[in-house]
Design a protein around this motif. Structure first.
Motif, short mmCIF file in Angstrom:
data_model
loop_
_atom_site.label_atom_id
_atom_site.label_comp_id
_atom_site.label_asym_id
_atom_site.label_seq_id
_atom_site.Cartn_x
_atom_site.Cartn_y
_atom_site.Cartn_z
N ALA A 1 -9.75 -21.88 40.90
CA ALA A 1 -9.37 -22.10 42.20
C ALA A 1 -10.34 -21.68 43.29
CB ALA A 1 -8.26 -21.11 42.35
N PHE A 2 -10.15 -22.23 44.61
CA PHE A 2 -10.97 -22.05 45.63
C PHE A 2 -10.23 -21.28 46.92
CE2 PHE A 2 -12.00 -25.68 43.03
CZ PHE A 2 -13.38 -25.25 42.98
N GLN A 3 -11.03 -20.09 47.30
CA GLN A 3 -10.50 -19.28 48.41
C GLN A 3 -11.11 -19.54 49.90
OE1 GLN A 3 -12.34 -16.23 45.85
NE2 GLN A 3 -13.15 -15.32 47.86
N SER A 4 -10.73 -18.86 50.79
CA SER A 4 -11.49 -18.62 51.98
C SER A 4 -11.52 -20.08 52.98
CB SER A 4 -12.84 -18.33 51.88
OG SER A 4 -12.96 -17.10 50.91
N ARG A 5 -10.37 -20.58 52.89
CA ARG A 5 -10.35 -21.94 53.57
C ARG A 5 -10.30 -21.46 54.87
NH1 ARG A 5 -5.58 -21.87 50.76
NH2 ARG A 5 -3.66 -22.37 51.96
N ASP B 1 -4.47 -18.91 46.57
CA ASP B 1 -3.34 -18.23 47.14
C ASP B 1 -2.00 -18.82 46.33
OD1 ASP B 1 -3.66 -20.37 48.63
OD2 ASP B 1 -3.13 -19.27 50.46
N GLU B 2 -2.34 -20.42 46.37
CA GLU B 2 -1.40 -20.85 45.87
C GLU B 2 -1.40 -21.05 44.25
OE1 GLU B 2 -1.56 -24.81 46.92
OE2 GLU B 2 -1.14 -24.50 49.24
N VAL B 3 -2.37 -20.80 43.78
CA VAL B 3 -2.45 -20.71 42.08
C VAL B 3 -1.86 -19.18 41.84
CG1 VAL B 3 -3.92 -20.17 40.16
CG2 VAL B 3 -4.42 -22.26 41.63
N LEU B 4 -2.15 -18.30 42.49
CA LEU B 4 -1.77 -16.96 42.23
C LEU B 4 -0.18 -16.87 42.17
CD1 LEU B 4 -0.69 -14.89 44.53
CD2 LEU B 4 -3.23 -15.09 45.11
N THR B 5 0.44 -17.78 43.20
CA THR B 5 2.01 -17.81 43.37
C THR B 5 2.50 -18.48 42.17
OG1 THR B 5 1.83 -18.00 45.73
CG2 THR B 5 3.63 -18.64 44.66
N GLU B 6 1.80 -19.33 41.68
CA GLU B 6 2.02 -20.40 40.46
C GLU B 6 2.24 -19.29 39.31
OE1 GLU B 6 -0.40 -23.63 40.37
OE2 GLU B 6 0.67 -24.81 42.42
N LEU B 7 1.13 -18.67 39.35
CA LEU B 7 1.09 -17.81 38.00
C LEU B 7 2.20 -16.90 38.00
CD1 LEU B 7 -2.65 -16.89 38.10
CD2 LEU B 7 -1.58 -18.67 36.65
N ALA B 8 2.50 -16.49 39.15
CA ALA B 8 3.64 -15.38 38.96
C ALA B 8 4.99 -15.91 38.72
CB ALA B 8 3.62 -14.72 40.32
N LYS B 9 5.12 -17.20 39.36
CA LYS B 9 6.24 -17.93 38.91
C LYS B 9 6.54 -18.41 37.48
CE LYS B 9 7.13 -19.99 43.60
NZ LYS B 9 7.13 -21.35 44.35
N ALA B 10 5.38 -18.62 36.94
CA ALA B 10 5.39 -18.92 35.46
C ALA B 10 5.61 -17.46 34.39
CB ALA B 10 3.76 -19.42 35.25
N GLY B 11 5.67 -16.41 35.15
CA GLY B 11 5.68 -15.21 34.37
C GLY B 11 4.57 -14.45 33.94
N PRO C 1 -7.80 -26.63 43.35
CA PRO C 1 -6.60 -25.82 44.12
C PRO C 1 -6.98 -24.63 44.79
CG PRO C 1 -6.88 -25.49 41.71
CD PRO C 1 -7.95 -26.57 42.14
N TYR C 2 -6.10 -24.30 45.64
CA TYR C 2 -6.10 -23.06 46.57
C TYR C 2 -5.79 -21.84 45.82
CZ TYR C 2 -6.32 -26.47 50.31
OH TYR C 2 -6.73 -27.72 51.12
N PHE D 1 -10.66 -17.72 37.95
CA PHE D 1 -11.89 -17.79 38.37
C PHE D 1 -11.83 -18.38 39.73
CE2 PHE D 1 -12.56 -17.74 33.81
CZ PHE D 1 -13.92 -17.04 33.68
N SER D 2 -12.18 -17.62 40.78
CA SER D 2 -11.65 -18.04 42.25
C SER D 2 -13.27 -18.29 42.84
CB SER D 2 -10.82 -16.98 42.94
OG SER D 2 -10.91 -17.13 44.26
N TYR D 3 -13.39 -19.39 43.44
CA TYR D 3 -14.99 -19.51 44.05
C TYR D 3 -14.65 -19.93 45.59
CZ TYR D 3 -15.98 -20.82 39.27
OH TYR D 3 -16.12 -20.63 37.86
N HIS D 4 -15.58 -19.78 46.38
CA HIS D 4 -15.50 -19.87 47.77
C HIS D 4 -15.20 -21.46 47.94
CE1 HIS D 4 -16.40 -19.86 52.03
NE2 HIS D 4 -16.43 -18.57 52.00
N GLY D 5 -14.39 -21.69 49.10
CA GLY D 5 -14.07 -22.94 49.10
C GLY D 5 -14.92 -23.73 50.20
N LEU D 6 -14.90 -25.07 50.20
CA LEU D 6 -15.57 -25.87 51.01
C LEU D 6 -14.58 -27.10 51.49
CD1 LEU D 6 -19.11 -26.70 49.16
CD2 LEU D 6 -18.36 -25.25 51.11
#
Length: 367
Positions: free
Chosen positions: A281-285, A297-307, A294-295, A221-226
């Motif tokens: 997570a939060f996007q568009s910073r 782009d960083e979360v999706l990187t962690e997801l990929a690393k976790a398999g 959490p951001y 779930f990605s929300y606009h950041g602030l």
């Protein structure tokens, strides 16, 4: 002088007929005055995908003191000299990809929503669409309701979660405009409504279309950041920008971050998702200052690393398809995730004109 037979009866008939017409006209006027005005307000979109119109939109949007909350001169230089100059050509190319035969999806879905809500509410309401930035403007929408003689207006900012930069900005703009009116009507503001059952149902139905066709090993779930400072400026006593958002209650209900996490929890429960397969997570910073974490782009990187290989993404802060959903979450993050080894990345479409979303807006209008 005697009148001819039948004349008095004719005069009496005309008299009562005139009275009847007068009452009928008064009824029409009273019915018009009793109408409730509904102003639906979304963020806004450029008038066209040209660099000129995109630059105009960005200037109005980013010069809002609630959006970029830094001193005026610094904001003016940042927006007009840097962002509008260098960002506009790139953004225009993105809008050109988003644009279709009807124009900007955010705008025409807003028009479709307005028409559907008007039809469902009926003649006791007058529903108008407005954009906080660009067209149709809030001033135009309010003027239409004013000219119709409506003395009770409900403003519904189309942002499920409250934030000063969105809902707060709409409220401020509306009050600035009506403050100059000689007669200020009754005005109500709706929101936040992130926990409205009809809203959750619409998101769930859109998600199940994908879930019925594919097996996903994670749901994001990605929300606009602030900026974090905007959360802290709200002076919410329980706010620590951390575990305090693990629940949403009366003390932090207007904390944007807490509302987003609560939206995720509500959707997790409604869809019956395993909690360990769900992330928020939060996007568009923008800029170097810390934004709420959490951001994405960083979360999706962690997801990929976790398999994790197959992700279904949501954008519950937006009610209509737009640049942030279609391209940022739907395309950019998809490309990034696949490049990191992921196999599938799908985006649940926005509410747009989903029947349950229309029902939700109608219930908000009547409340």
């Amino acid at each position: 002088m005697l009148l001819a037979p039948g004349v008095p009866h004719l005069e009496l008939f005309l008299l009562f007929g005139s009275i009847h017409i007068l009452f009928f006209l008064c009824a029409i006027e009273n019915n018009s005055m009793a109408k409730k005005g509904i102003l639906l307000v979304n963020l806004g979109t450029p008038d066209s995908p040209s660099v000129k119109d995109v630059r105009k939109y960005l200037r109005e949007f980013l010069m809002d003191e609630r959006v970029i909350d830094i001193p005026f001169l610094s904001r003016w230089f940042l927006v007009n000299v840097i962002i509008a100059t260098f960002r506009s050509p790139k953004s225009a190319k993105e809008y050109q990809k988003l644009w279709d035969e009807r124009g900007s999806p955010l705008k025409y879905y807003g028009e479709d929503l307005t028409e559907a809500v008007q039809q469902q509410l009926g003649n006791d309401y007058q529903v108008e669409l407005a954009m906080r930035y660009q067209n149709p403007s809030i001033r135009e929408g309010l003027d239409k309701l004013k000219k119709a003689g409506i003395n009770h207006i409900k403003v519904i900012p189309l942002f499920p979660q409250y934030a000063s930069a969105s809902n707060g900005s709409v409220v401020q703009k509306v009050m600035e405009i009506v403050s100059s009116w000689q007669v200020v009507p009754k005005i109500d503001f709706e929101g936040p409504f992130f926990d409205h059952p009809k809203l959750l149902e619409a998101i769930a139905q859109n998600a199940k279309i994908w879930m019925d066709e594919h097996d996903y090993d994670h749901f994001l779930f990605s929300y606009h950041g602030l900026p974090e400072r905007q959360i802290l400026k709200a002076e919410i006593s329980t706010c620590q920008l951390g575990d305090c958002c693990n629940s949403c209650h009366s003390q932090n209900r207007y904390c944007y971050r807490a509302q987003c996490f609560e939206t995720t929890r509500l959707m997790t429960k409604k869809l019956g998702l395993p909690e360990d397969k769900v992330s928020t997570a939060f996007q568009s910073r923008l800029g170097k200052d810390p934004w709420i974490k959490p951001y994405t782009d960083e979360v999706l990187t962690e997801l990929a690393k976790a398999g994790h290989k197959k992700v279904l993404a949501f954008s519950p802060a937006f009610v209509a398809d737009c640049l942030e959903t279609t391209f940022e979450v739907g395309q950019t993050y998809k490309e990034d995730f696949l490049a990191l080894g992921g196999e599938r990345w799908d985006l649940v479409e926005s509410l747009n004109v989903h029947p349950s979303w229309i029902d939700c807006v109608c219930e908000l209008a009547k409340s």
